[in-house]
Each structure stands twice: as structure tokens, then as C-alpha cells.
Design a protein around this motif. Structure first.
Motif, PDB file in Angstrom:
ATOM      1  N   GLU A  60       0.959   4.062  -2.942  1.00  0.00           N
ATOM      2  CA  GLU A  60       0.620   5.458  -2.675  1.00  0.00           C
ATOM      3  C   GLU A  60       1.729   6.404  -3.121  1.00  0.00           C
ATOM      4  O   GLU A  60       1.457   7.538  -3.528  1.00  0.00           O
ATOM      5  CB  GLU A  60       0.285   5.649  -1.194  1.00  0.00           C
ATOM      6  N   LYS A  61       2.970   5.960  -3.079  1.00  0.00           N
ATOM      7  CA  LYS A  61       4.081   6.793  -3.549  1.00  0.00           C
ATOM      8  C   LYS A  61       4.051   6.963  -5.059  1.00  0.00           C
ATOM      9  O   LYS A  61       4.590   7.912  -5.598  1.00  0.00           O
ATOM     10  CB  LYS A  61       5.418   6.201  -3.114  1.00  0.00           C
ATOM     11  N   GLN A  66       0.832  -1.202   0.000  1.00  0.00           N
ATOM     12  CA  GLN A  66       0.000   0.000   0.000  1.00  0.00           C
ATOM     13  C   GLN A  66       0.867   1.253   0.000  1.00  0.00           C
ATOM     14  O   GLN A  66       0.631   2.192  -0.753  1.00  0.00           O
ATOM     15  CB  GLN A  66      -0.925   0.016   1.203  1.00  0.00           C
ATOM     16  N   SER A  67       1.875   1.263   0.835  1.00  0.00           N
ATOM     17  CA  SER A  67       2.771   2.417   0.910  1.00  0.00           C
ATOM     18  C   SER A  67       3.465   2.655  -0.435  1.00  0.00           C
ATOM     19  O   SER A  67       3.552   3.795  -0.906  1.00  0.00           O
ATOM     20  CB  SER A  67       3.810   2.200   2.021  1.00  0.00           C
TER      21      SER A  67
END
Length: 97
Positions: free
Chosen positions: A95-96, A91-92
Motif C-alpha cells: 500500500e505504501k 499488505q502495508s
């Protein structure tokens, strides 16, 4: 972004990623460069207009363990936690992008 292959064949896809997909061969843990590469590829497909559902696994860490020192239920709980960890890492990275 224009597709090199033209119009996508599918409007929606389901992508299942084992937790083992986040490591290099003969390695253990999460390799950030591998996860970032997966996130970039997912973004490329998404940019083509394809809706993507993701299923992330725990990499079979202790799953189905037959070790005498760890209870089967505990091994399953560890696998579930590994799934959550891998999902948060992906997820991280997404999102980036």
C-alpha cells in the motif's frame, strides 16, 4: 514505466512467498528492508500490466514441530497466525508503494 525486457510473457501470475522470504539469511523475524524490496519488485511487475495473485506463508514457525513441549495442533495454529502477520506486513508495504 516501460519494461526493460519488453512485453510481459504472462498476463497473470501466482507468486508464493514463504514467510522465510521476509528475513535475511540466518536471521529470525521480519526484516523491513527485505519486505519493502519485495513490495517494490511486485509493483514493478504490476506496472507492466501483469495481474498478480499472492500467497503468503508463515515461514514454518513451529509447523510440524516434534518438540515435546508444544502440541502439534498448537504449532499449526501458531503457523496460521504467522501467515496472517506476514500478510499484513506485506499488505502495508504494498500500500505504501
Amino acid at each position: 514505466m516501460t519494461s526493460k525486457v519488453g512485453k510481459p510473457r504472462y498476463k497473470r501470475i501466482l507468486l508464493k512467498l514463504s514467510g522465510e522470504a521476509f528475513v535475511k539469511k540466518a536471521s529470525f523475524g521480519i526484516e523491513p528492508n527485505v519486505v519493502e524490496g519485495i513490495a517494490r519488485e511486485i509493483k514493478e511487475v504490476s506496472d507492466l500490466g501483469v495481474e498478480i495473485a499472492l500467497v503468503v506463508g508463515g515461514g514454518n514457525i513451529f509447523r510440524g514441530a516434534r518438540e515435546k513441549w508444544i502440541d502439534r495442533a498448537t504449532a499449526d495454529y501458531i503457523g496460521m497466525l504467522a501467515t496472517v502477520i506476514n500478510s499484513l506486513v506485506l499488505q502495508s508495504a504494498l500500500e505504501k508503494n
